[in-house]
Scaffold this active site. Structure first.
Site: not given
Ligand code: PLP
Length: 399
Positions: A47, A145, A174, A230, A274, A321-323
């Site tokens: 992601k 969540r 999670h 995951r 700046y 700075c920004m850039d």
């Molecule tokens: C982002 C996410 C993960 C990965 O978590 P890490 O701590 O980066 O390994 C696993 N499961 C879910 C549901 C997530 O949103």
């Protein structure tokens, strides 16, 4: 295409860019698979553009390394992978945008369902498409969540098993605190999940995949009766937290580099950048580097952080700075020389783990904030094999 890719390589490496070490990424994934054991498959979480590293290239690399699943947060992120020709199973690990469910199903993307309303949306879309939707049920065991609380989870599981339009593929939860030293919050969540799983077992509703562990959960071996893990942050070679670091088998995947665009001498007593927050203590060799907070380099590093030039620290002078950022450089530094902003620390450059501490944030936020205008070069055996310029939506390979 071939020659324009070569031109691209020259353009990209002459300016601000990120280098993504795909060998390191695959090594990290393999270490995670080893820890998880033979009985567990791996979902590579890609992601947020693979935590800033480049979703398409990391997803291809993860598939090569044997990841059974890819995980993303948004349906658009899944569509990006499908449009790049990636066919691995993809799960949206969050509540799907209900207006995009048809799109997701048309691209064979697996969805998370944790409410009655989401169930109805997905089942209706599947019926319209005349093909069952592959769905994972998310259980809220304490992160709060989203996710179905345990009683709802059991009843949703029953509805899923009974529906001809839902293919009930998996159930997961999670962790809120697996990156802390104290195992108690995680053990509490596992106990709640286990009660849900026991009830499903009794009713013969257990789906193919059961998954709970994120990176910290894998490192700390919170697996129980699961058969899928995951992995996000650790796959990029970064510590989930100071309490749960990765071990020395893991290698950071991303490094960021730029170039000395202007080399000059800052005269003794002269201020720079700046608000004049730095003044030269003597006549100082100094350089301006075309990278700033709009590229993802924290403004907090003003007068604090450093870049690395041939293994030597170049302190940041004045405000980021920004850039642009101004740094003190060694006498022999020349315009056009490359500097490293952060990397694996082998040339005394800042590391992401260090940056996270310096900027009072986590390791996730640092690479994720490397902006779309920073081109990426992908390496194997230290050689460029692919490139991408996210801002222009362009990418290519050298093979
Ligand atoms: C982002 C996410 C993960 C990965 O978590 P890490 O701590 O980066 O390994 C696993 N499961 C879910 C549901 C997530 O949103």
């Amino acid at each position: 295409m071939q020659s324009s890719s070569r031109d691209r390589l020259h353009e990209i490496t002459a300016g601000t860019h990120a280098a993504i070490d795909l060998d390191a990424y695959e090594t990290n994934l393999n270490v995670l698979r080893t820890i998880a054991g033979r009985d567990r498959s791996l979902m590579a979480i890609v992601k947020a553009n693979a935590y800033g590293h480049g979703a398409i290239q990391c997803a291809e690399s993860a598939a090569r390394a044997g990841a059974a699943f890819l995980g993303v947060a948004r349906i658009d992120e899944a569509l990006q992978l499908r449009r790049a020709g990636i066919e691995r199973p993809v799960l949206i690990v969050g509540p799907p945008n209900t207006a995009q469910i048809d799109l997701a199903l048309a691209s064979n993307v697996q969805l998370t369902v944790s409410t009655e309303a989401a169930f109805d949306h997905v089942a209706a879309a599947a019926q319209r498409m005349n093909a069952p939707a592959s769905v994972h049920l998310k259980v809220d065991t304490g992160l709060h969540r989203y996710g179905a609380l345990p009683d709802l989870a059991v009843s949703l599981a029953r509805r899923m098993a009974e529906s001809e339009w839902i293919d009930f593929r998996g159930i997961y939860t999670h962790f809120s605190s697996s990156d802390e030293r104290d195992p108690e919050p995680t053990n509490d969540q596992i106990a709640i999940m286990q009660r849900v799983l026991d009830q499903l077992e009794k009713q013969d509703l257990t789906p193919e995949y059961v998954h709970v562990a994120n990176s910290a959960g894998i490192i700390e071996r919170f697996f129980n009766q699961t058969n899928l893990v995951r992995a996000g942050i650790a796959s990029y070679g970064l510590d989930p937290s100071d309490d749960v670091p990765v071990d020395t088998r893991f290698k950071p995947v991303m490094s960021v580099h730029s170039v000395l665009a202007r080399r000059f001498v800052l005269a003794q007593g002269e201020p720079v950048s700046y608000n004049r927050t730095y003044r030269a203590e003597r006549d100082e060799p100094t350089a301006t580097v075309p990278i700033g907070y709009a590229d993802g380099i924290e403004r907090h590093l003003s007068n604090t952080g450093w870049f690395s030039h041939k293994g030597r620290r170049c302190p940041i002078r004045g405000r980021v700075c920004m850039d642009q950022t101004v740094i003190g450089v060694p006498e022999d530094a020349e315009e056009g020389d490359l500097v490293t902003i952060f990397g694996d620390g082998s040339n005394d450059e800042m590391t992401i783990n260090e940056l996270a501490r310096m900027c009072s944030t986590n390791t996730y936020e640092i690479p994720v904030r490397v902006a779309a205008r920073v081109p990426r070069i992908f390496l194997r055996s230290g050689e460029p094999v692919a490139w991408s310029v996210p801002l222009l939506g362009e990418h290519g390979s050298f093979s």
